[in-house]
Write an enzyme that holds these catalytic residues in place. Structure first.
Site, short mmCIF file in Angstrom:
data_model
loop_
_atom_site.label_atom_id
_atom_site.label_comp_id
_atom_site.label_asym_id
_atom_site.label_seq_id
_atom_site.Cartn_x
_atom_site.Cartn_y
_atom_site.Cartn_z
N ASP A 10 19.16 0.18 -7.43
CA ASP A 10 18.75 1.55 -7.76
C ASP A 10 19.40 1.88 -9.10
OD1 ASP A 10 17.74 4.21 -7.45
OD2 ASP A 10 19.67 4.87 -6.68
N SER A 11 19.04 3.01 -9.67
CA SER A 11 19.70 3.45 -10.90
C SER A 11 21.16 3.80 -10.64
CB SER A 11 19.00 4.70 -11.44
OG SER A 11 19.09 5.74 -10.47
N CYS A 73 14.50 2.35 -5.08
CA CYS A 73 14.36 3.39 -6.10
C CYS A 73 12.88 3.65 -6.29
CB CYS A 73 15.00 2.89 -7.39
SG CYS A 73 14.76 4.00 -8.79
N GLU A 152 24.40 12.16 -8.12
CA GLU A 152 25.19 11.08 -8.73
C GLU A 152 26.59 11.61 -9.11
OE1 GLU A 152 23.50 8.09 -8.97
OE2 GLU A 152 25.05 7.06 -10.07
N CYS A 180 12.58 10.26 -3.64
CA CYS A 180 13.62 9.68 -4.50
C CYS A 180 14.77 9.34 -3.57
CB CYS A 180 14.06 10.68 -5.56
SG CYS A 180 15.58 10.21 -6.44
N HIS A 182 17.87 9.07 -3.97
CA HIS A 182 19.06 9.93 -4.07
C HIS A 182 18.99 11.12 -3.09
CE1 HIS A 182 20.05 7.79 -7.78
NE2 HIS A 182 21.20 8.45 -7.84
#
Ligand code: DGL
Length: 258
Positions: A10-11, A73, A152, A180, A182
């Site tokens: 993932d990012s 992601c 994040e 998403c 996150h």
């Protein structure tokens, strides 16, 4: 290092939710998690640059012995899943697509909302999911700039969540898809914002089920290891893992691509 591991990327921290669901199902699997934090967030980048990162990370994971790669992601799946499968035909990829299908099954009023990044809505994947599954149901996209970054960074996402979900409620959505990875970490806060009458769908468990299916018993002899890798700062990543999962894990920092 295992030569039959499952790579997950993932990012940043979003895919950790998918990682923990995969671990629940496959206790002996060897897992390698890459957080591409030097390039996060992905969701506000153009698709070509996210695609470039996805190729670089896939190549890293293959070198590290992964034989299955989970693109944990939505933004990277939107930008690159199709191309990754073409470029690496012998690798099993499991990607994320917004869970429009279960939402269409769940809605009573005929309107569903999707919370995701700009990148996810720009990709052809979202249009194709709507095309395949909407079936006459209204699908309202709501891009959420800043939300993944707040998760994040550990800053309060409350104001953003209230604003983005209010837009979907105004449109009459009674079912909301977390598009998403996150957002899984703030699913309870989102549920609070929309109230009991609105169904919130987190696709992470379904993705883990798909990983279990494609692995088909191959993990029985694994050691159950998890390697945490970041392209950013390892100590920061360790702090984030601790904040989000309650357990501190050692992380290593690597440079991947340019
Ligand atoms: N977790 C990601 C997703 O599922 C990306 C968030 C971001 O980096 O913007 O889309």
């Amino acid at each position: 290092m295992s030569t039959d591991s499952i790579g997950i990327f993932d990012s940043g921290v979003g895919g950790l939710g998918v990682l923990s669901e995969v671990r629940e199902r496959l206790s002996e699997a060897d897992l390698v998690y890459v957080a591409d934090q030097a390039f996060a967030p992905y969701g506000e980048r153009d698709l070509a640059s996210v695609r470039k990162r996805a190729f670089a990370i896939a190549a890293y994971l293959l070198d590290a012995g992964s034989t299955t790669i989970v693109v944990a992601c939505n933004s990277a799946s939107a930008a690159a899943l199709h191309e990754l499968r073409k470029r690496f035909p012998n690798v099993q990829f499991v990607g994320m697509e917004p869970a429009v299908k279960p939402a269409v099954d769940a809605t009573r009023r005929g309107t569903i909302g999707v919370l995701a990044t700009e990148a996810t809505f720009q990709g052809a994947l979202f249009a194709s999911v709507v095309d395949r599954h909407a079936n006459g149901i209204a699908v309202v996209p709501r891009a959420c700039p800043g939300l993944a970054a707040a998760i994040e960074d550990g800053t309060d996402p409350g104001e953003l969540i209230d604003r983005y979900t209010a837009d979907l409620l105004d449109e009459g959505a009674d079912t909301i898809v977390l598009g998403c990875t996150h957002y899984s970490f703030v699913a309870d806060r989102i549920r609070r914002a929309v109230g009991d009458g609105v169904h919130v769908i987190d696709p992470a468990p379904a993705v883990a089920l798909q990983v279990e299916r494609v692995r088909a018993g191959r993990d029985a002899g694994g050691t159950g290891s998890t390697l945490y890798v970041t392209t950013g700062q390892p100590e920061r990543f360790e702090d984030q893992i601790q904040r989000l999962t309650g357990i501190r894990r050692p992380a290593v920092g690597v440079a991947i691509g340019t």
